[in-house]
Enzyme design. Structure first.
Site, short mmCIF file in Angstrom:
data_model
loop_
_atom_site.label_atom_id
_atom_site.label_comp_id
_atom_site.label_asym_id
_atom_site.label_seq_id
_atom_site.Cartn_x
_atom_site.Cartn_y
_atom_site.Cartn_z
N LYS A 165 17.34 79.64 -61.72
CA LYS A 165 15.94 79.10 -61.61
C LYS A 165 15.27 78.79 -62.80
O LYS A 165 14.70 77.55 -63.20
CB LYS A 165 15.09 79.68 -60.49
CG LYS A 165 15.66 79.64 -59.05
CD LYS A 165 15.74 78.26 -58.37
CE LYS A 165 16.16 78.21 -57.01
NZ LYS A 165 16.14 76.91 -56.65
N VAL A 220 8.57 81.02 -48.86
CA VAL A 220 8.34 79.67 -48.01
C VAL A 220 9.15 80.30 -46.69
O VAL A 220 10.03 80.57 -46.34
CB VAL A 220 8.88 78.42 -48.57
CG1 VAL A 220 8.60 77.34 -47.43
CG2 VAL A 220 8.32 78.08 -49.73
N ASN A 248 17.64 70.15 -54.22
CA ASN A 248 16.98 71.35 -53.49
C ASN A 248 18.05 72.31 -53.32
O ASN A 248 17.78 73.39 -52.84
CB ASN A 248 16.42 70.90 -52.22
CG ASN A 248 15.99 71.80 -51.21
OD1 ASN A 248 15.40 72.78 -51.86
ND2 ASN A 248 16.50 71.84 -50.15
N ASP A 288 23.92 67.81 -46.96
CA ASP A 288 23.99 69.08 -46.52
C ASP A 288 25.31 69.59 -46.74
O ASP A 288 26.29 68.86 -46.41
CB ASP A 288 23.30 69.44 -45.33
CG ASP A 288 22.80 70.63 -45.13
OD1 ASP A 288 22.03 71.32 -45.64
OD2 ASP A 288 23.54 71.53 -44.12
N THR A 293 11.22 79.38 -44.18
CA THR A 293 12.53 78.67 -43.74
C THR A 293 13.28 79.50 -42.98
O THR A 293 13.25 80.84 -42.84
CB THR A 293 13.01 78.35 -45.08
OG1 THR A 293 13.78 79.47 -45.62
CG2 THR A 293 12.37 77.82 -45.99
N ASP A 352 28.66 68.86 -51.07
CA ASP A 352 28.75 70.60 -51.68
C ASP A 352 28.40 70.15 -53.16
O ASP A 352 29.37 69.52 -54.06
CB ASP A 352 30.15 71.18 -51.60
CG ASP A 352 30.23 72.46 -52.15
OD1 ASP A 352 29.27 72.88 -52.88
OD2 ASP A 352 31.39 73.13 -52.08
N VAL A 353 27.43 70.65 -53.66
CA VAL A 353 26.79 70.30 -55.00
C VAL A 353 27.83 70.95 -56.15
O VAL A 353 27.58 70.88 -57.10
CB VAL A 353 25.53 70.70 -55.53
CG1 VAL A 353 24.52 69.81 -54.27
CG2 VAL A 353 25.19 72.03 -55.16
N TYR A 409 19.77 84.92 -59.72
CA TYR A 409 19.06 83.87 -59.08
C TYR A 409 17.61 83.61 -60.08
O TYR A 409 17.55 82.47 -60.11
CB TYR A 409 18.33 84.30 -57.52
CG TYR A 409 17.59 83.31 -57.02
CD1 TYR A 409 17.99 82.19 -56.42
CD2 TYR A 409 16.38 83.60 -57.11
CE1 TYR A 409 17.25 81.17 -55.79
CE2 TYR A 409 15.28 82.63 -56.27
CZ TYR A 409 16.03 81.32 -55.70
OH TYR A 409 15.24 80.70 -55.05
#
Length: 253
Positions: A156, A185, A88, A37, A187, A61-62, A152
């Site tokens: 995706k 979802v 994710n 995370d 969240t 950090d991706v 976005y």
């Protein structure tokens, strides 16, 4: 079920929401998990929930290849192998109208959501080849239909195309690539918009928005041996929203 007994998973953006639910599900089914995370404290907290002996929390950090490489190395160093990567990390970070979106904002969105997933796949692949493991990427119904958020949605949709191509390329080596495409979802991202989820629920034929556990269940299926002959596919988990905007009212008169 103990479908992940002896297996090791790495889950990105796992400090809350869908990622946290995936960690809990994999751990409950016997797997060891590297929980990553942006915040180290939340990653460690989720790892503690999963069981300290079988989970490791890390700040990752991706958008940083060094961070991603370190996470994969930690997974293999701590647990000896890597069997499942769950991509994710991502999010809708552009708020302008698409005709006004700058090139820099396009790059930011794609770097986080699409290129970030690609970085994780590249780092994990050598180990997944050894274990004949697999990748499950969390995309979105935005990548399948027009729900707005153009940048976005493009990122995706890119995840889906990337996964399909990886599936074809690495299937002969036994590595599977699949995608879960959630609808709305519940969240923590929605906490600042009280009442919105209740309004959105009316769009869904099943009458509710999704819960993180709904997505985790799909990830657990695709990431396990139960899906050993499934690769290159996208599984919408979306309460029927893709069936159309006007569900038939079958309520009693």
């Amino acid at each position: 079920m103990r479908r992940f007994e002896g297996k090791v998973a790495l889950v990105t953006a796992a400090g809350q929401g869908i990622g946290r639910a995936v960690v809990r599900r994999v751990a409950a089914e016997g797997g060891a998990v590297v929980v990553t995370d942006l915040r180290e404290d939340t990653a460690n907290a989720v790892a503690e929930e999963a069981g300290a002996e079988h989970a490791l929390g890390m700040k990752v950090d991706v958008t940083s290849r060094a961070d991603v490489d370190a996470a994969v190395a930690a997974a293999v160093g701590r647990f000896g192998r890597l069997d499942l990567l769950v991509n994710n990390a991502g999010g809708c970070i552009v708020t302008s109208a698409p005709e006004d979106t700058s090139a820099e904002d396009w790059h930011r969105q794609l770097d986080l959501t699409l290129v970030g997933a690609a970085r994780c796949i590249q780092a994990a692949l050598p180990h997944l080849v050894k274990t004949r493991g697999n990748v499950v990427t969390i995309s979105s119904v935005n990548g399948l239909a027009a729900f707005g958020n153009v940048e976005y949605a493009a990122a995706k949709a890119g995840q889906i195309a990337m996964s399909t191509n990886y599936a074809a390329r690495y299937g002969p080596l036994g590595v599977r690539f699949n995608v879960v495409a959630p609808g709305t979802v519940r969240t923590p991202n929605w906490d600042s918009q009280p009442g919105t989820l209740e309004q959105l629920a009316s769009m869904y034929p099943l009458g509710r928005v999704g819960e993180p556990e709904d997505i985790a269940a799909a990830v657990a299926f695709l990431g396990s041996g139960d899906a050993a002959w499934i690769t290159g596919h996208t599984l919408p988990v979306e309460g029927g929203v893709l069936t159309g905007p006007n569900p038939i009212d079958l309520s009693p008169a």
